[in-house]
Design a protein around this motif. Structure first.
Motif, mmCIF file in Angstrom:
data_model
loop_
_atom_site.group_PDB
_atom_site.id
_atom_site.type_symbol
_atom_site.label_atom_id
_atom_site.label_comp_id
_atom_site.label_asym_id
_atom_site.label_seq_id
_atom_site.Cartn_x
_atom_site.Cartn_y
_atom_site.Cartn_z
ATOM 1 N N LYS A 40 -6.865 8.713 -9.262
ATOM 2 C CA LYS A 40 -6.639 7.729 -8.192
ATOM 3 C C LYS A 40 -6.587 6.303 -8.728
ATOM 4 C CE LYS A 40 -8.733 10.668 -4.733
ATOM 5 N NZ LYS A 40 -9.822 10.875 -3.802
ATOM 6 N N LYS A 41 -5.836 6.125 -9.822
ATOM 7 C CA LYS A 41 -5.695 4.792 -10.399
ATOM 8 C C LYS A 41 -4.344 4.666 -11.093
ATOM 9 C CE LYS A 41 -7.899 5.830 -14.800
ATOM 10 N NZ LYS A 41 -8.934 5.439 -15.750
ATOM 11 N N ILE A 42 -4.013 3.435 -11.491
ATOM 12 C CA ILE A 42 -2.751 3.192 -12.191
ATOM 13 C C ILE A 42 -2.808 3.865 -13.558
ATOM 14 C CG2 ILE A 42 -1.314 1.423 -13.280
ATOM 15 C CD1 ILE A 42 -2.049 -0.445 -10.985
ATOM 16 N N TRP A 43 -1.764 4.623 -13.870
ATOM 17 C CA TRP A 43 -1.641 5.285 -15.168
ATOM 18 C C TRP A 43 -0.830 4.405 -16.119
ATOM 19 C CZ3 TRP A 43 2.540 8.005 -17.662
ATOM 20 C CH2 TRP A 43 2.123 8.814 -18.733
ATOM 21 N N ALA A 44 0.207 3.755 -15.584
ATOM 22 C CA ALA A 44 1.038 2.848 -16.387
ATOM 23 C C ALA A 44 1.887 1.989 -15.456
ATOM 24 C CB ALA A 44 1.947 3.638 -17.318
ATOM 25 N N GLU A 45 2.294 0.832 -15.972
ATOM 26 C CA GLU A 45 3.241 -0.026 -15.265
ATOM 27 C C GLU A 45 4.429 -0.283 -16.168
ATOM 28 O OE1 GLU A 45 1.286 -2.898 -11.939
ATOM 29 O OE2 GLU A 45 1.334 -3.651 -13.979
ATOM 30 N N MET A 46 5.606 -0.141 -15.608
ATOM 31 C CA MET A 46 6.834 -0.430 -16.343
ATOM 32 C C MET A 46 7.341 -1.769 -15.820
ATOM 33 S SD MET A 46 8.349 3.424 -15.977
ATOM 34 C CE MET A 46 9.839 3.167 -16.889
ATOM 35 N N SER A 52 0.828 -1.206 0.000
ATOM 36 C CA SER A 52 0.000 0.000 0.000
ATOM 37 C C SER A 52 0.862 1.255 0.000
ATOM 38 C CB SER A 52 -0.896 0.044 1.238
ATOM 39 O OG SER A 52 -1.774 -1.033 1.278
ATOM 40 N N VAL A 53 0.311 2.304 -0.604
ATOM 41 C CA VAL A 53 0.881 3.650 -0.504
ATOM 42 C C VAL A 53 -0.217 4.509 0.102
ATOM 43 C CG1 VAL A 53 1.834 5.633 -1.723
ATOM 44 C CG2 VAL A 53 2.327 3.327 -2.537
ATOM 45 N N VAL A 54 0.066 5.075 1.265
ATOM 46 C CA VAL A 54 -0.907 5.874 1.993
ATOM 47 C C VAL A 54 -0.497 7.333 1.902
ATOM 48 C CG1 VAL A 54 -1.857 6.359 4.293
ATOM 49 C CG2 VAL A 54 -1.446 4.003 3.583
ATOM 50 N N LEU A 55 -1.411 8.200 1.463
ATOM 51 C CA LEU A 55 -1.181 9.637 1.494
ATOM 52 C C LEU A 55 -1.799 10.165 2.783
ATOM 53 C CD1 LEU A 55 -1.732 10.634 -2.214
ATOM 54 C CD2 LEU A 55 0.394 10.325 -0.996
ATOM 55 N N LEU A 56 -0.949 10.725 3.645
ATOM 56 C CA LEU A 56 -1.333 11.106 4.997
ATOM 57 C C LEU A 56 -1.197 12.609 5.195
ATOM 58 C CD1 LEU A 56 -1.945 10.202 8.006
ATOM 59 C CD2 LEU A 56 0.536 10.067 8.280
ATOM 60 N N ALA A 90 5.294 7.921 -8.843
ATOM 61 C CA ALA A 90 5.969 6.684 -9.223
ATOM 62 C C ALA A 90 6.278 5.896 -7.958
ATOM 63 C CB ALA A 90 7.265 6.975 -9.970
ATOM 64 N N THR A 91 6.034 4.584 -8.009
ATOM 65 C CA THR A 91 6.369 3.704 -6.896
ATOM 66 C C THR A 91 7.093 2.483 -7.438
ATOM 67 O OG1 THR A 91 4.261 2.520 -7.027
ATOM 68 C CG2 THR A 91 4.364 4.388 -5.510
ATOM 69 N N SER A 92 7.904 1.886 -6.588
ATOM 70 C CA SER A 92 8.571 0.653 -6.998
ATOM 71 C C SER A 92 8.576 -0.344 -5.856
ATOM 72 C CB SER A 92 10.009 0.922 -7.460
ATOM 73 O OG SER A 92 10.827 1.249 -6.366
ATOM 74 N N CYS A 93 8.583 -1.595 -6.247
ATOM 75 C CA CYS A 93 8.756 -2.713 -5.323
ATOM 76 C C CYS A 93 10.100 -3.330 -5.683
ATOM 77 C CB CYS A 93 7.652 -3.738 -5.480
ATOM 78 S SG CYS A 93 6.037 -3.129 -5.051
ATOM 79 N N LYS A 100 -2.972 0.618 -3.799
ATOM 80 C CA LYS A 100 -2.537 -0.742 -3.454
ATOM 81 C C LYS A 100 -1.808 -1.387 -4.627
ATOM 82 C CE LYS A 100 -2.653 -4.566 -0.955
ATOM 83 N NZ LYS A 100 -1.714 -4.811 0.054
ATOM 84 N N MET A 101 -0.568 -1.795 -4.381
ATOM 85 C CA MET A 101 0.220 -2.532 -5.360
ATOM 86 C C MET A 101 0.166 -4.011 -5.001
ATOM 87 S SD MET A 101 3.559 -0.090 -5.740
ATOM 88 C CE MET A 101 4.274 -1.104 -6.992
ATOM 89 N N THR A 102 0.200 -4.861 -6.010
ATOM 90 C CA THR A 102 0.142 -6.301 -5.752
ATOM 91 C C THR A 102 1.512 -6.970 -5.833
ATOM 92 O OG1 THR A 102 -0.332 -6.712 -8.088
ATOM 93 C CG2 THR A 102 -2.222 -6.485 -6.603
ATOM 94 N N GLN A 103 2.538 -6.208 -6.245
ATOM 95 C CA GLN A 103 3.858 -6.806 -6.473
ATOM 96 C C GLN A 103 4.675 -7.013 -5.205
ATOM 97 O OE1 GLN A 103 2.808 -4.055 -8.122
ATOM 98 N NE2 GLN A 103 2.753 -4.555 -10.278
#
Length: 160
Positions: free
Chosen positions: A115-121, A59-63, A98-101, A75-78
């Motif tokens: 509030k959704k995925i724009w793209a996945e690399m 998860s990425v939480v904006l606080l 941008a987020t990475s696992c 929420k990322m599933t990776q």
């Protein structure tokens, strides 16, 4: 993590708990509400009082630090989120995060307005771990790195 405009203050974390400390007085000022999973990283967003927390459960939480309120969650599933960065170039007309696992080798770009995925690399470093992602300030450029092959890559975003 030092939030912008917070003089002499740092946000620290342990497990799934964030706290705000005054470093001059060596005191804890505030203990934030418990997050749903262990915190991996905390970064300042381009907006004052708002931080992004990357969690172990993907998860990425904006606080909102001022009101101790979760604005929304991605929420990322990776796997666990190890890096977060924000696009500050307004010429594209997008608000991207941008987020990475690290373990999956995937970089996910989120449209903050929708509030959704724009793209996945997928496999941006040939399937190797992604160690770091960072947007260059005021430029439509994302830089990623991998310690597995000691590489740095630049990704340019253009308005289509």
């Amino acid at each position: 993590m030092h939030p912008i405009t917070y003089l002499n203050k740092f946000v620290l974390w342990h497990g799934n708990q964030l706290t705000l400390h005054n470093v001059i007085e060596a005191t804890q000022i505030h203990k934030f509400k418990t997050l749903p999973s262990a915190v991996q990283t905390v970064v300042q967003t381009p907006v004052i009082n708002i931080v992004a927390c990357g969690l172990e459960d993907g998860s990425v939480v904006l606080l909102n630090l001022l009101y101790d309120e979760i604005l929304f969650t991605f929420k990322m599933t990776q796997g666990a989120v190890n890096q977060i960065s924000f696009l500050t170039d307004s010429n594209l007309g997008l608000s991207l995060m941008a987020t990475s696992c690290k373990d999956s080798g995937v970089i996910t770009l989120w449209d903050l307005n929708a509030k959704k995925i724009w793209a996945e690399m997928k496999k941006p470093h040939s399937g190797r771990q992604v160690t770091s992602v960072a947007f260059i300030p005021n430029e439509p450029v994302l830089v990623s790195s991998s310690e597995d092959d000691n590489s740095i890559k630049m990704w340019f975003f253009e308005k289509g």
